[in-house]
Motif scaffolding. Structure first.
Motif, short mmCIF file in Angstrom:
data_model
loop_
_atom_site.label_atom_id
_atom_site.label_comp_id
_atom_site.label_asym_id
_atom_site.label_seq_id
_atom_site.Cartn_x
_atom_site.Cartn_y
_atom_site.Cartn_z
N CYS A 71 28.87 43.91 30.99
CA CYS A 71 29.62 43.68 32.36
C CYS A 71 30.89 43.09 32.18
O CYS A 71 31.53 42.25 33.27
N ASP A 72 31.40 43.07 31.02
CA ASP A 72 32.84 42.49 30.66
C ASP A 72 33.88 43.38 31.01
O ASP A 72 33.89 44.68 30.72
N PRO A 73 34.73 42.83 32.09
CA PRO A 73 36.03 43.75 32.44
C PRO A 73 36.73 44.46 31.34
O PRO A 73 37.30 45.44 31.42
N ALA A 74 36.62 43.68 30.05
CA ALA A 74 37.55 44.17 29.07
C ALA A 74 37.08 45.73 28.70
O ALA A 74 37.52 46.30 28.13
N GLY A 120 35.76 47.93 38.43
CA GLY A 120 37.09 47.47 38.12
C GLY A 120 37.51 46.08 37.69
O GLY A 120 38.17 45.71 36.99
N THR A 121 36.23 45.20 38.15
CA THR A 121 36.58 43.78 37.84
C THR A 121 35.21 43.14 38.07
O THR A 121 34.29 43.83 38.59
N THR A 122 35.13 41.93 37.94
CA THR A 122 33.95 41.12 38.23
C THR A 122 34.40 39.72 38.90
O THR A 122 35.43 39.34 38.82
N ILE A 123 33.38 39.16 39.63
CA ILE A 123 33.44 37.92 40.19
C ILE A 123 31.87 37.20 40.05
O ILE A 123 31.08 37.82 39.77
N VAL A 124 31.99 35.71 40.04
CA VAL A 124 30.76 35.06 39.92
C VAL A 124 30.33 34.63 41.21
O VAL A 124 31.29 33.71 41.77
N GLU A 125 29.16 34.66 41.67
CA GLU A 125 28.83 34.12 42.98
C GLU A 125 27.40 33.64 42.65
O GLU A 125 26.38 33.94 42.33
N GLN A 132 32.78 44.79 40.95
CA GLN A 132 33.50 45.29 41.92
C GLN A 132 34.38 46.48 41.50
O GLN A 132 34.78 46.43 40.46
N GLY A 133 34.65 47.52 42.59
CA GLY A 133 35.28 48.68 42.02
C GLY A 133 35.25 49.73 43.08
O GLY A 133 35.60 49.35 44.39
N GLY A 134 35.33 50.73 42.63
CA GLY A 134 35.38 51.97 43.65
C GLY A 134 34.16 52.76 43.42
O GLY A 134 33.32 52.56 42.80
#
Length: 216
Positions: A71-74, A120-125, A132-134
């Protein structure tokens, strides 16, 4: 003015000929094509246009971790929530809309609804990676494109309410097999005729000048 007639005619003929050849050489953009298997299930599409880029897309099961290298945004095909939503909207408008009333005809979906995810991107919680994306939301009675978020470890395999869209930039070579439009043929004929008339006029002028020189 007579001396300028032939050069101007040649110029106009050349312009018309060049324009007609350019028109004939311009291939039409390929329309998006839904990919449907032998069972009538939509498995993806080719030629989906997002902004100015054309993509091929396939529907795949798995988790964000397993499909996109941890799940790497790259490794994502789009790199922001806005871009992922735009891609989801293009997929919905150009392909999915014709299947929206039948989620069970889309690979990885079934029952009364389904979500097709484009990260489209990730966050860490709390130590967890959240993608996160569409999302193309095909829940019964609510067909729309929205933002999305979910655990990177969640695996869509074995459920019938969520699947991922795997996008790749289309790199196929376009071969123009289009029949020229009547307007293009007319323009081509006009250019050829103008150049031919100009050449004949130049020949007659040269002969007349030569005759005049001999008479003199």
């Amino acid at each position: 003015m007579k001396l300028l007639t032939a050069p101007i005619t040649r110029l106009l003929g050349t312009v018309a000929l060049t324009a007609s050849l350019a028109t004939l050489a311009t291939p039409a953009a390929a329309a998006p094509v839904a990919l449907v298997n032998g069972s009538g299930i939509l498995t993806g599409a080719t030629g989906v246009v997002v902004g100015s880029v054309t993509y091929n897309v396939s529907f795949v099961d798995g988790s964000c971790n397993s499909l996109f290298g941890g799940c790497d945004p790259a490794n994502f095909d789009f790199h922001s929530i806005a871009d992922a939503i735009a891609a989801s909207q293009a997929l919905f408008d150009q392909i999915i809309n014709g299947f929206g009333n039948h989620p069970n005809r889309i690979f990885g979906c079934g029952g009364i609804g389904c979500n097709i995810e484009t990260p489209g991107t990730t966050i860490v919680e709390s130590g967890n990676t959240i993608e996160q994306g569409g999302r193309v939301n095909l829940v019964s009675g609510f067909f729309a494109v929205t933002g999305m978020g979910g655990l990177a470890t969640f695996d869509t395999t074995g459920n019938d309410f969520e699947v991922y869209a795997d996008w790749t930039v289309a790199t196929t070579t376009v071969v123009d097999t289009n029949v020229p439009e009547p307007g293009s043929l007319a323009l081509l004929g006009l250019g050829m005729a103008a150049l031919g008339w100009s050449r004949r006029r130049s020949t007659r002028t040269a002969v007349a000048m030569h005759s005049g020189a001999v008479d003199a």
